[in-house]
Design an enzyme around this catalytic site. Structure first.
Site, mmCIF file in Angstrom:
data_model
loop_
_atom_site.group_PDB
_atom_site.id
_atom_site.type_symbol
_atom_site.label_atom_id
_atom_site.label_comp_id
_atom_site.label_asym_id
_atom_site.label_seq_id
_atom_site.Cartn_x
_atom_site.Cartn_y
_atom_site.Cartn_z
ATOM 1 N N LYS A 68 -85.064 -110.287 -25.560
ATOM 2 C CA LYS A 68 -86.195 -111.111 -25.980
ATOM 3 C C LYS A 68 -87.056 -110.389 -27.011
ATOM 4 O O LYS A 68 -87.684 -111.019 -27.854
ATOM 5 C CB LYS A 68 -87.036 -111.490 -24.760
ATOM 6 C CG LYS A 68 -88.292 -112.299 -25.079
ATOM 7 C CD LYS A 68 -89.055 -112.633 -23.816
ATOM 8 C CE LYS A 68 -90.377 -113.310 -24.106
ATOM 9 N NZ LYS A 68 -91.116 -113.657 -22.877
ATOM 10 N N GLU A 145 -97.545 -117.867 -22.640
ATOM 11 C CA GLU A 145 -97.398 -117.403 -21.260
ATOM 12 C C GLU A 145 -98.726 -117.290 -20.514
ATOM 13 O O GLU A 145 -98.842 -117.767 -19.379
ATOM 14 C CB GLU A 145 -96.636 -116.073 -21.245
ATOM 15 C CG GLU A 145 -95.166 -116.252 -21.592
ATOM 16 C CD GLU A 145 -94.451 -114.943 -21.855
ATOM 17 O OE1 GLU A 145 -95.094 -113.880 -21.716
ATOM 18 O OE2 GLU A 145 -93.258 -114.965 -22.190
#
Length: 567
Positions: A68, A145
């Site tokens: 990621k 997030e």
């Protein structure tokens, strides 16, 4: 069905909204967290999740994690006989989560809300969206997030003074300041560091331990890639152990030789001081951008597995002068918040009174020139139009003038970032339009940016004197994939030999047993070898009941010798 997905650096998770709230989705092993790991075996079959994670120390050239961190870049990794880019690796994890959701609910997944770090730039966000498309998922929305974590916390709070979400995961760090008022969950500011997380603290553990390991001559002969993974795995175990104790053993076994040393929490905190200092800047930036004073924050909400570290919690306590709120499950909050957002998109009745507002995470603007003080111009400078942490959707306008006499056209480069020099920012596109030939500075050009919650940026440039205008809609990079290209890449992924879902538990158990065999010596190693033989015999029988019983016995036996496994 729309689900929420936390696509993490170390672990990923999925959840869905039901009438009584968000619900986590278990994977094939019954766990709520799926390691973000991909491996390829000798036959070219792709393994995802825990089975892949278990292979990392034994097959480092065929296994990859933490990809990621490279999404949105051109970096690739070779596994087996083919190369994968970070989007393809992420797509494999997303496919696994999608299959888990469909097995859990018996319903086909039509779309998903996927979370991204708040400080992901346009390239990284678009790459995440493409990963979803490659996985066969319609990406309904990308959500920051910490914003998702705020949803998980704030949807139950309803009325709350401003609170700060402190999200430190395996590879990224995010901060958001949030207010809840009359059912509106408003993000006031977000900031972060895309290169700071638990993996960086693991490296500090390795820096402490590596010089102490004996015998050095034997250690120097170990394959560097294998040694790197052995050190990484040992550092992860040590770091987690230091969350429970003031001292922990750093150790591993290779080729029958044990390497070990003891690390104290004081040593760890001293080694990680520079990382702990880096936690301050995003916090200060978000406080400045929001205009909220630290003493008015009602809570400091911890999210992300790395916030379990006592050194981090002590740093947070010193930073804010109070103890943080650890009531939200650090590993589950983001996925649960994504499920709340999925429920909002699906217009769940229980969420009728909840609305979410977010902010633009990066400054958006154009390149321009300024006088250099010597009669000339300095070009390549950034002119902000929409500042970071502006509430979205929004529309802002700025005005510019021609630089030269009889200039016939003007061109704007569209950029995202915070640097004064556009070369250090991310270029999103460009737009050119004609202007009448007039003396320098006489022609005025209007440039309007409009930005929405889905990440769509619309640029309108016009010359009021002539009525000439140009429009640019930026939804992807300058060289986006065509539908045919996306379809071809999806076909390439589908053609890979991915192990059937029902076999993933067996693969994980066998990979774990193999790791234990290589990790122990003496009688314990011989015993693990016999367990592997018995389990392989059960697999050869192709009897589901016998295999399930043998797998349960094997896992119980492995738990007994190495303790309950952790992700």
């Amino acid at each position: 069905m729309i689900i929420g997905i936390d696509l993490g650096t170390t672990n990923s998770a999925a959840a869905l909204w039901r009438d009584d709230g968000p619900v986590l989705i278990p994977n094939a092993l019954g766990d709520f967290l799926t390691p973000s790991a991909v491996s390829v075996d000798a036959q070219g079959a792709v393994i995802v999740g825990m089975a892949a994670r278990e292979r990392q120390s034994t097959h480092p050239r065929d296994t990859v994690t933490a990809f990621k961190r490279y999404i949105g870049t051109s970096q690739t990794v070779t596994l087996g006989k083919r190369k994968f880019d970070p989007e393809e690796l992420s797509a494999l994890v997303l496919q696994s989560l999608k299959a888990d959701a469909e097995a859990f609910t018996g319903t086909q997944v039509e779309g998903a809300v996927i979370t991204v770090p708040a400080y992901f730039n346009d390239r990284q966000r678009k790459a995440t969206r493409r990963a979803g498309e490659l996985a066969g998922i319609k990406v309904e929305r990308l959500v920051n997030e910490p914003t998702a974590a705020a949803l998980a916390f704030g949807v139950h709070t309803r009325e709350q003074e401003p609170f700060l979400v402190f999200d430190l995961g395996g590879g990224t760090f995010d901060v958001s300041i949030v207010e809840v008022f009359e059912g509106i969950i408003e993000v006031r500011a977000s900031s972060g560091d895309n290169r700071l997380g638990g993996e960086d603290f693991n490296e500090k553990v390795v820096e402490i331990a590596r010089p102490r390991l004996e015998p050095k001559q034997t250690l120097d002969k170990v394959d560097p890639l294998i040694l790197q993974e052995l050190l990484r795995a040992a550092a992860e175990r040590t770091r987690r152990a230091l969350s429970e104790s003031d001292t922990a053993e750093f150790g591993f076994v290779h080729d029958g030789t044990a390497f070990a040393t003891t690390i104290t929490s004081a040593e760890f905190e001293e080694a990680g001081a520079s990382l702990l200092q880096r936690l301050r800047d995003p916090v200060l930036r978000s406080l400045r951008d929001s205009g909220i004073r630290v003493e008015t924050l009602s809570e400091i909400v911890l999210v992300g597995g790395s916030t379990r570290m006592p050194v981090v919690r002590r740093a947070i306590t010193r930073m804010f002068g109070r103890f943080p709120n650890a009531t939200v499950h650090p590993d589950h909050a983001v996925a649960l918040g994504a499920a709340v957002q999925a429920g909002l998109l699906a217009k769940a009745s229980a969420l009728d009174e909840v609305r979410l507002t977010d902010v633009c995470p990066f400054t958006l603007g154009v390149d321009h020139a300024e006088p250099d003080g010597r009669g000339g111009w300095r070009s390549g400078l950034f002119s902000p139009i929409i500042d970071r942490n502006t509430a979205i959707p929004t529309s802002r306008v700025s005005y510019y003038q021609t630089l030269q006499d009889n200039q016939r056209s003007i061109e704007f480069g569209i950029y995202q970032g915070e640097s004064r020099d556009v070369a250090s920012n991310v270029k999103l596109g460009q737009v050119r339009l004609p202007v009448p030939a007039k003396p320098a500075g006489e022609i005025v050009v209007e440039c309007r940016f409009s930005y929405d919650t889905s990440g769509l940026l619309e640029v309108d440039v016009s010359v009021p004197a002539t009525g000439v205008s140009r429009n640019l809609v930026i939804m992807d990079e300058a060289d986006p994939l065509s539908e045919a290209q996306i379809a071809a890449r999806r076909d390439a992924l589908a053609a890979l030999k991915i192990h059937p879902r029902e076999e993933s538990g067996n693969m994980a158990a066998l990979a774990r047993a193999t790791r234990c065999y290589e990790g122990f010596i003496g009688e314990t190693r011989d015993m693990v070898g016999r367990w592997i033989t018995a389990f392989e015999a059960a697999l050869e029988s192709q009897d589901p009941r016998r295999i399930a019983e043998a797998r349960g016995e094997l896992i119980a036996a492995l738990d007994a010798i190495e303790g309950e496994r952790f992700l």
